[in-house]
Design a protein around this motif. Structure first.
Motif, PDB file in Angstrom:
ATOM      1  N   SER A 142       1.714   3.412   9.252  1.00  0.00           N
ATOM      2  CA  SER A 142       2.623   3.059   8.153  1.00  0.00           C
ATOM      3  C   SER A 142       3.897   2.387   8.680  1.00  0.00           C
ATOM      4  O   SER A 142       4.650   1.793   7.908  1.00  0.00           O
ATOM      5  N   ILE A 151       2.221  -1.105   8.440  1.00  0.00           N
ATOM      6  CA  ILE A 151       1.586  -1.388   7.136  1.00  0.00           C
ATOM      7  C   ILE A 151       2.228  -0.424   6.139  1.00  0.00           C
ATOM      8  O   ILE A 151       1.770   0.697   5.949  1.00  0.00           O
ATOM      9  N   GLY A 198       0.407   1.791   0.816  1.00  0.00           N
ATOM     10  CA  GLY A 198      -0.996   2.200   0.730  1.00  0.00           C
ATOM     11  C   GLY A 198      -1.217   3.647   1.151  1.00  0.00           C
ATOM     12  O   GLY A 198      -0.380   4.261   1.786  1.00  0.00           O
ATOM     13  N   TYR A 247      -6.360   3.321   3.163  1.00  0.00           N
ATOM     14  CA  TYR A 247      -6.009   1.896   3.177  1.00  0.00           C
ATOM     15  C   TYR A 247      -5.317   1.519   4.488  1.00  0.00           C
ATOM     16  O   TYR A 247      -5.633   0.493   5.106  1.00  0.00           O
ATOM     17  N   ILE A 248      -4.373   2.366   4.939  1.00  0.00           N
ATOM     18  CA  ILE A 248      -3.629   2.062   6.170  1.00  0.00           C
ATOM     19  C   ILE A 248      -4.572   2.044   7.372  1.00  0.00           C
ATOM     20  O   ILE A 248      -4.526   1.128   8.201  1.00  0.00           O
ATOM     21  N   GLU A 278      -7.825   1.515   7.409  1.00  0.00           N
ATOM     22  CA  GLU A 278      -8.708   0.341   7.344  1.00  0.00           C
ATOM     23  C   GLU A 278      -7.958  -0.947   7.689  1.00  0.00           C
ATOM     24  O   GLU A 278      -8.476  -1.813   8.394  1.00  0.00           O
ATOM     25  N   SER A 279      -6.717  -1.051   7.210  1.00  0.00           N
ATOM     26  CA  SER A 279      -5.908  -2.241   7.517  1.00  0.00           C
ATOM     27  C   SER A 279      -5.638  -2.340   9.011  1.00  0.00           C
ATOM     28  O   SER A 279      -5.678  -3.427   9.594  1.00  0.00           O
ATOM     29  N   GLN A 332      -7.529  -1.120  11.386  1.00  0.00           N
ATOM     30  CA  GLN A 332      -8.792  -1.463  12.052  1.00  0.00           C
ATOM     31  C   GLN A 332      -9.108  -2.948  11.930  1.00  0.00           C
ATOM     32  O   GLN A 332      -9.763  -3.522  12.795  1.00  0.00           O
ATOM     33  N   ASN A 333      -8.625  -3.577  10.866  1.00  0.00           N
ATOM     34  CA  ASN A 333      -8.922  -4.992  10.632  1.00  0.00           C
ATOM     35  C   ASN A 333      -7.961  -5.941  11.331  1.00  0.00           C
ATOM     36  O   ASN A 333      -8.142  -7.156  11.295  1.00  0.00           O
ATOM     37  N   LEU A 334      -6.909  -5.401  11.960  1.00  0.00           N
ATOM     38  CA  LEU A 334      -5.968  -6.276  12.669  1.00  0.00           C
ATOM     39  C   LEU A 334      -6.647  -6.885  13.890  1.00  0.00           C
ATOM     40  O   LEU A 334      -7.483  -6.244  14.531  1.00  0.00           O
ATOM     41  N   SER A 356      -6.860  -4.718  17.409  1.00  0.00           N
ATOM     42  CA  SER A 356      -6.390  -3.527  16.683  1.00  0.00           C
ATOM     43  C   SER A 356      -5.934  -2.407  17.615  1.00  0.00           C
ATOM     44  O   SER A 356      -6.547  -2.164  18.653  1.00  0.00           O
TER      45      SER A 356
END
Length: 258
Positions: free
Chosen positions: A170, A173, A176, A180-181, A183-184, A186-188, A191
């Motif tokens: 957080s 990000i 969320g 959500y945080i 997953e976000s 992991q998608n960076l 990561s």
């Protein structure tokens, strides 16, 4: 690329970084245990005044003046905080770590420096941006900063729960829920969150989170160096609390210039 060099004091090894070549500094190994920062400052710059803290995994950053005034009012041995920034030349600022990230910062224009202890809790509370904000109040410009992150536990061996991953996530990000945080994160690209075979767990690269925080401030990757050593996987040189469960530390310090 920034290079890391092993140096010796007597027979004892410590690490320096080319990015901080303007300053006397060192990321010291367990071979120096149990020497104090006062003794270690003699290795770097004997004339410097020595400052250290009682570290509490927070995001408070103090100046030597504040350290001195806190000590005189409380009568304690050490002020509680996790970061120190210099105000004048010849101030040696120190942090201790055993898996957490020691961060040393220098300003090429003013000569001022900072030492920060960034574990996952301090990182979740953005302690490194906090130290940089304090340097900025003293006239630092972001482009003039050089930041070296010393030996710390590497992401591939640092297992955390998903709620810890979300708490630290957080800091980069902000909106969320936990899912959500995570997953976000992991998608960076590149990561800081790596997969873990156990449900509800992940592997966390704390140094990478600090880099992402710095990049979001507008600091470039050229200004940041990360030591290629993991405390957990380098038992010859570094204590690791996760590996040994012992309350031992290694010290990292830097002396202000100009």
């Amino acid at each position: 690329m920034h290079t890391w060099q092993w140096r010796n004091w007597g027979e004892l090894p410590y690490l320096t970084c080319s990015l901080l070549e303007l300053w006397h500094h060192g990321f010291f190994t367990q071979q120096f245990w149990p020497r104090s920062p006062a003794e270690l400052t003699k290795v770097l710059q004997p004339e410097a005044l020595v400052y250290r803290l009682k570290q509490v995994h927070g995001n408070t950053v103090l100046t030597p003046q504040e350290v001195d005034s806190k000590l005189s009012t409380n009568g304690d041995d050490l002020a509680s905080a996790d970061g120190l920034i210099s105000e004048q030349p010849l101030q040696a600022v120190w942090v201790a770590s055993a898996d957490c990230t020691p961060v040393l910062i220098g300003d090429v224009r003013t000569g001022q420096v900072a030492a920060v202890h960034a574990g996952w809790r301090g990182t979740a509370k953005k302690i490194v941006p906090q130290a940089i904000a304090r340097l900025q109040t003293q006239g630092s410009k972001l482009d003039d900063l050089r930041i070296a992150m010393g030996p710390a536990i590497a992401g591939e061996v640092y297992q955390v729960s998903l709620d810890v991953a979300a708490e630290i996530g957080s800091s980069i990000i902000p909106q969320g829920d936990e899912k959500y945080i995570v997953e976000s994160l992991q998608n960076l690209p590149n990561s800081p969150l790596l997969a873990d075979p156990n449900p509800g767990k992940a592997r966390l690269d704390v140094r990478r989170v600090n880099v992402l925080q710095l990049e979001s401030l507008g600091i470039s990757g050229e200004q940041i160096a990360i030591a290629p050593y993991c405390t957990y996987q380098t038992p010859d040189h570094f204590f690791s609390y996760r590996r040994e469960q012992e309350k031992k530390v290694q010290w990292s310090g830097i002396v202000s210039g100009k």
